[in-house]
Motif scaffolding. Structure first.
Motif, PDB file in Angstrom:
ATOM      1  N   GLU A 213      -5.324  19.556  22.291  1.00 52.99           N
ATOM      2  CA  GLU A 213      -4.845  18.617  21.288  1.00 52.99           C
ATOM      3  C   GLU A 213      -6.011  17.864  20.665  1.00 52.99           C
ATOM      4  O   GLU A 213      -7.045  17.665  21.293  1.00 52.99           O
ATOM      5  N   VAL A 214      -5.819  17.479  19.421  1.00 49.21           N
ATOM      6  CA  VAL A 214      -6.818  16.727  18.664  1.00 49.21           C
ATOM      7  C   VAL A 214      -6.159  15.452  18.164  1.00 49.21           C
ATOM      8  O   VAL A 214      -5.069  15.498  17.584  1.00 49.21           O
ATOM      9  N   ARG A 215      -6.788  14.347  18.395  1.00 49.92           N
ATOM     10  CA  ARG A 215      -6.303  13.071  17.854  1.00 49.92           C
ATOM     11  C   ARG A 215      -7.293  12.615  16.793  1.00 49.92           C
ATOM     12  O   ARG A 215      -8.498  12.576  17.038  1.00 49.92           O
ATOM     13  N   GLY A 216      -6.780  12.284  15.635  1.00 51.96           N
ATOM     14  CA  GLY A 216      -7.692  11.904  14.572  1.00 51.96           C
ATOM     15  C   GLY A 216      -7.016  11.153  13.449  1.00 51.96           C
ATOM     16  O   GLY A 216      -6.020  10.452  13.656  1.00 51.96           O
ATOM     17  N   GLU A 217      -7.541  11.306  12.258  1.00 47.56           N
ATOM     18  CA  GLU A 217      -7.106  10.581  11.072  1.00 47.56           C
ATOM     19  C   GLU A 217      -7.151  11.527   9.891  1.00 47.56           C
ATOM     20  O   GLU A 217      -7.736  12.621   9.983  1.00 47.56           O
ATOM     21  N   GLY A 218      -6.560  11.111   8.765  1.00 45.36           N
ATOM     22  CA  GLY A 218      -6.599  12.005   7.625  1.00 45.36           C
ATOM     23  C   GLY A 218      -6.116  11.364   6.341  1.00 45.36           C
ATOM     24  O   GLY A 218      -5.603  10.238   6.325  1.00 45.36           O
ATOM     25  N   ILE A 219      -6.289  12.115   5.255  1.00 47.82           N
ATOM     26  CA  ILE A 219      -5.840  11.704   3.924  1.00 47.82           C
ATOM     27  C   ILE A 219      -4.880  12.766   3.410  1.00 47.82           C
ATOM     28  O   ILE A 219      -5.232  13.957   3.368  1.00 47.82           O
ATOM     29  N   PHE A 220      -3.686  12.342   3.013  1.00 45.30           N
ATOM     30  CA  PHE A 220      -2.704  13.262   2.443  1.00 45.30           C
ATOM     31  C   PHE A 220      -2.578  12.979   0.946  1.00 45.30           C
ATOM     32  O   PHE A 220      -2.374  11.833   0.530  1.00 45.30           O
ATOM     33  N   ILE A 221      -2.723  14.009   0.124  1.00 46.96           N
ATOM     34  CA  ILE A 221      -2.602  13.884  -1.328  1.00 46.96           C
ATOM     35  C   ILE A 221      -1.466  14.773  -1.802  1.00 46.96           C
ATOM     36  O   ILE A 221      -1.475  15.990  -1.555  1.00 46.96           O
ATOM     37  N   ASN A 222      -0.496  14.180  -2.465  1.00 41.27           N
ATOM     38  CA  ASN A 222       0.663  14.905  -2.974  1.00 41.27           C
ATOM     39  C   ASN A 222       0.533  15.043  -4.490  1.00 41.27           C
ATOM     40  O   ASN A 222       0.510  14.049  -5.213  1.00 41.27           O
ATOM     41  N   PHE A 223       0.435  16.268  -4.954  1.00 40.32           N
ATOM     42  CA  PHE A 223       0.246  16.511  -6.378  1.00 40.32           C
ATOM     43  C   PHE A 223       1.591  16.582  -7.102  1.00 40.32           C
ATOM     44  O   PHE A 223       2.642  16.800  -6.494  1.00 40.32           O
ATOM     45  N   SER A 224       1.529  16.440  -8.408  1.00 41.39           N
ATOM     46  CA  SER A 224       2.731  16.456  -9.244  1.00 41.39           C
ATOM     47  C   SER A 224       3.181  17.885  -9.495  1.00 41.39           C
ATOM     48  O   SER A 224       2.471  18.666 -10.149  1.00 41.39           O
ATOM     49  N   ASP A 225       4.356  18.232  -8.989  1.00 43.85           N
ATOM     50  CA  ASP A 225       4.878  19.578  -9.193  1.00 43.85           C
ATOM     51  C   ASP A 225       5.147  19.833 -10.674  1.00 43.85           C
ATOM     52  O   ASP A 225       4.905  20.929 -11.193  1.00 43.85           O
ATOM     53  N   LYS A 226       5.636  18.811 -11.380  1.00 40.10           N
ATOM     54  CA  LYS A 226       5.951  18.958 -12.804  1.00 40.10           C
ATOM     55  C   LYS A 226       4.702  19.292 -13.608  1.00 40.10           C
ATOM     56  O   LYS A 226       4.706  20.215 -14.443  1.00 40.10           O
ATOM     57  N   GLU A 227       3.615  18.560 -13.372  1.00 35.90           N
ATOM     58  CA  GLU A 227       2.385  18.802 -14.129  1.00 35.90           C
ATOM     59  C   GLU A 227       1.776  20.156 -13.795  1.00 35.90           C
ATOM     60  O   GLU A 227       1.224  20.837 -14.664  1.00 35.90           O
TER      61      GLU A 227
END
Length: 634
Positions: free
Chosen positions: A435-449
């Protein structure tokens, strides 16, 4: 039919000189992989051989992930214990078996070297198995053979040195003599190629290794032996093996299943139950039952187990009962069994990252998210930025392949899948994992664009069609049909660009960061358009907070812009940007080591399906890319 070779006794090696990190036993040094130690080369044995003589000692730390366990039909995942907790460590087997002496040039299987050693060794009991292989005459350390043979079904064996020497002997084929003794040397000429490597038998047969690496080199006189040294077994196989270098990357491709532990599986109550002694005792008792008998047994014991576990961890018994019922009884229904691809499995993760799941009102122990105000970022095409301050990822080694990479699209490929060898026997209830414990950045892009961009750019579709054409000509496509979409290539390329730029900004190396692509195929009920970049390090480096800090509005827009500007020009342009197919099996377009590729541990797709042309445009059509307009306005 599987033939099991005679079981060999175990020999304890030095834990300082013969040890690897826990994460490496699930990645490059997993079951079936060769590990080059200082004095010899060993192969990691199957987990069934990891237990010591004292079977009461468990060789692994139990890691739990309810979702992944149900998909893979196991009770837990095992991470090898530290040498201080489990003195025996994991098991290895000696492979390759052929060793030669660099001084006298004798070349023979290790069992013959050991036999010679036992005849003259002064203290036979101390080192009867010759832990450190040495020539008994020259006292020189032996060197393992540098080439082996492997087939596409996952088998591996020693190169047929004796047979090759006699079949390819100068002057014509010779029959194998009664007592062949081989010597390995370099030729008298200064040639450094294979023709300069000479093998000679005491009967006079002599040849070189010229042509040994040709694909059909062994076709006329040799077929695969079906040998599986990691579990000391053989099975029928009629494939023609290929000669490969011992350290070549294609000798071993691990097949990993990866899962984020998300709500409601990530709360503190789940963690306490997983780590309780009584819960692990329950799992041991359940192992003796199958099918309906297992269900009946669990139902009969559920109340008792609930009270025992609740008393041990001091939390509400009703909460414990609900969690035990969900974990142990068959929620492995049609819905669970239908999840075969990574895309379907990740729908739950995507909902957790975007916040589209109910809040259960429980203490989130392993998953802490912070949703940011997207209006503060001023980045086109992005709907949402989420900072994940704490996340736990479980990785399991479920199999491996040789010569060809495994299928990365399906999460639960069985051993029947082309070329995939399972790391465990069917009756074993756990896979090696960590197992890995860490941190992160989630980026959700625009499906319409994204959809609008694809609809108005026929060249985007054409470039994607070219990659699909290239994929259709690969061996993998015959076993795993797959349609690559423009959206997937765009998201995958963006993840690579951001990881490369983040490595300069946040203090992590690219090998310490990892991507996770959330992209629907069009067959699912939900649209997914996100990328999750998180720390992939298995130690304390993964929780320093440097990555999350780069996700705030004062940093991320600048990082995105730098990444895109850097993508506009590659040091290999114009060759790279105008490529019609490069990389493994021509599965990349404008993507090479200078501009996009990452360490293999960071990429889910083995560095394929990449094209920066879809992000920033090409030299001939600079307006093609999704971000071409934004860059031109800045």
């Amino acid at each position: 039919m599987i033939e099991k070779a005679p079981t060999k006794r175990s020999v304890r090696l030095n834990t300082v000189t013969h040890s690897v990190r826990a994460a490496q036993t699930v990645l490059q040094y997993g079951v079936g992989a060769m590990v080059d130690f200082a004095d010899q080369t060993l192969m990691t044995a199957a987990p069934e051989y990891w237990k010591d003589i004292d079977y009461s000692v468990d060789p692994v730390i139990h890691i739990h992930d309810e979702r992944l366990g149900k998909i893979l039909n196991v009770d837990y995942f095992g991470m090898p214990k530290d040498k201080d907790e489990y003195r025996s460590g994991i098991a290895y087997v000696r492979f390759p078996q052929w060793y030669f002496c660099p001084k006298c040039r004798r070349f023979q299987p290790l069992n013959k070297w050991i036999t010679e050693h036992r005849k003259v060794a002064r203290n036979k009991e101390k080192d009867a198995d010759m832990k450190r292989p040495k020539c008994i005459e020259c006292k020189a350390e032996l060197v393992p053979a540098r080439i082996v043979i492997a087939c596409e079904s996952g088998h591996i064996d020693d190169f047929p040195w004796i047979l090759w020497t006699h079949e390819k002997s100068f002057g014509g084929r010779r029959d194998i003599c009664g007592n062949p003794e081989i010597k390995f040397s370099t030729g008298a000429t200064s040639s450094s190629g294979l023709e300069g490597l000479v093998v000679k038998c005491n009967c006079g047969a002599m040849t070189t290794l010229e042509g040994a690496f040709n694909k059909d080199a062994l076709q006329k006189f040799y077929s695969c032996t079906g040998f599986m040294p990691w579990k000391n077994q053989r099975e029928a196989c009629h494939a023609i093996p290929q000669v490969v270098q011992r350290g070549a990357s294609k000798v071993y491709f691990p097949k990993n299943a990866s899962s984020l532990v998300i709500p409601p599986y990530s709360d503190r109550a789940n963690s306490l139950i997983e780590n309780s002694q009584e819960y692990n005792k329950c799992l041991d008792r359940i192992e003796d039952y199958d099918g309906d008998e297992k269900e009946i047994f669990i139902e009969s014991k559920l109340e008792k187990w609930t009270l025992t576990i609740a008393n041990e961890i001091q939390i509400d018994s009703q909460l414990v009962k609900n969690i035990l019922r969900r974990r142990l009884l068959s929620n492995r229904n049609e819905e669970t069994c239908d999840v075969t691809t990574n895309v379907k499995y990740r729908i739950e993760e995507y909902a957790a990252l975007t916040g589209d799941i109910p809040q259960y009102g429980m203490d989130e122990h392993d998953f802490i998210r912070e949703k940011m105000d997207s209006d503060r970022y001023s980045m086109p095409g992005i709907n949402q930025v989420v900072l994940i301050h704490k996340v736990r990822e479980v990785r399991a080694l479920i199999g491996f392949s040789r010569l060809n990479p495994p299928d990365a699209f399906n999460i639960n490929s069985s051993e029947s899948a082309f070329g995939l060898m399972s790391t465990k026997e069917s009756e074993n209830r756990w896979y090696p994992g960590y197992e890995v414990r860490g941190e992160g950045i989630f980026i959700n892009f625009s499906d319409k664009e994204i959809e609008e961009w694809i609809a108005k750019n026929i060249k985007v579709v054409n470039r994607t069609f070219k990659l699909n054409q290239n994929y259709s000509m690969t061996l993998m496509s015959k076993h795993t049909p797959r349609k690559i979409t423009p959206k997937f290539i765009f998201l995958h390329t963006m993840a690579h660009l951001l990881i490369r730029q983040l490595s300069f900004e946040c203090g992590y190396t690219t090998a310490s960061l990892r991507e996770r692509i959330y992209c629907d195929t069009g067959e699912e009920d939900i649209k997914m358009n996100g990328i999750f970049i998180y720390t992939a390090s298995g130690d304390s480096e993964g929780t320093l907070g440097g990555l999350v800090r780069q996700g705030y509005p004062d940093c991320l827009p600048q990082i995105l812009r730098k990444a895109l500007l850097g993508a506009q020009l590659c040091s290999n342009d114009p060759v790279c940007i105008e490529s019609a197919g490069q990389g493994r099996e021509a599965l990349n377009l404008a993507a090479c080591h200078s501009c996009l590729l990452l360490p293999e541990t960071s990429c889910e797709e083995f560095n394929v399906f990449l094209d920066r042309g879809l992000v920033v445009g090409t030299l001939k059509d600079q307006a093609l890319g999704f971000y071409s307009g934004w860059l031109s306005r800045k």
